[in-house]
Write an enzyme that holds these catalytic residues in place. Structure first.
Site, PDB file in Angstrom:
ATOM      1  N   HIS A  84       0.391  -1.463   0.006  1.00  0.00           N
ATOM      2  CA  HIS A  84       0.012  -0.321  -0.234  1.00  0.00           C
ATOM      3  C   HIS A  84       0.871   1.303   0.322  1.00  0.00           C
ATOM      4  CE1 HIS A  84      -3.376   2.245   0.919  1.00  0.00           C
ATOM      5  NE2 HIS A  84      -2.113   3.497   1.733  1.00  0.00           N
ATOM      6  N   GLU A  85       1.659   1.327   0.879  1.00  0.00           N
ATOM      7  CA  GLU A  85       2.535   2.181   1.630  1.00  0.00           C
ATOM      8  C   GLU A  85       3.790   2.526  -0.467  1.00  0.00           C
ATOM      9  OE1 GLU A  85       2.436   4.556   2.994  1.00  0.00           O
ATOM     10  OE2 GLU A  85       1.343   3.575   4.307  1.00  0.00           O
ATOM     11  N   HIS A  88       2.141   4.627  -2.740  1.00  0.00           N
ATOM     12  CA  HIS A  88       2.770   6.450  -2.395  1.00  0.00           C
ATOM     13  C   HIS A  88       3.425   6.274  -3.401  1.00  0.00           C
ATOM     14  CE1 HIS A  88      -1.280   6.867  -0.380  1.00  0.00           C
ATOM     15  NE2 HIS A  88      -1.174   6.430   0.640  1.00  0.00           N
ATOM     16  N   HIS A  91       3.180   6.771  -6.834  1.00  0.00           N
ATOM     17  CA  HIS A  91       2.837   7.477  -6.911  1.00  0.00           C
ATOM     18  C   HIS A  91       3.322   9.125  -7.768  1.00  0.00           C
ATOM     19  CE1 HIS A  91      -1.984  10.308  -6.945  1.00  0.00           C
ATOM     20  NE2 HIS A  91      -1.136  10.595  -7.578  1.00  0.00           N
TER      21      HIS A  91
END
Length: 132
Positions: A84-85, A88, A91
């Protein structure tokens, strides 16, 4: 133009617990992606001295450490959270904005702008599904 081997940005990993460090995991933006403004030339082209500033972020976590010289065996939830991290991170690193106000970030950063909170989570939610 950019080649297939062009540097896209930077990310740093701080993934193990230590004294004084908080206990959750997050990605914090260090520098947004943007294009500097060049100097005007005689023909009015201001792009001559412009260049892209590459984004940078840090993944701050508290994953299980290895013990007795053996590598860590992460719990499933740790792997899911890391993916999940890392969404980021992707992104951030893949952001290619003309203006820093439009770069990946959120309200915790020392510069204004960024994407809306719900869109901020989309790449992360997608990437964490690869764990399943």
């Amino acid at each position: 133009g950019e080649s297939a081997s062009s540097l896209l940005g930077y990310f740093f990993l701080d993934i193990f617990p230590r004294d004084g460090k908080y206990s959750h995991q997050c990605v914090y933006p260090l520098r947004p992606s943007y294009v500097t403004v060049g100097n005007d030339t005689n023909d009015g082209d201001s792009s001559a001295d412009s260049h892209r500033v590459l984004p940078a972020c840090v993944n701050i976590g508290n994953l299980s450490r290895g013990t007795d010289g053996k590598p860590s065996m992460l719990r499933f939830r740790e792997v899911e959270t890391f993916f999940h991290e890392f969404g980021h991170v992707m992104h951030c690193v893949l952001s290619k904005s003309k203006h820093s106000l439009q770069a990946w970030a959120w309200s915790a950063v020392p510069w204004p702008g960024g994407v809306e909170q719900d869109f901020l989570e989309v790449p992360s939610m997608m990437l964490e599904n690869f764990v399943w």
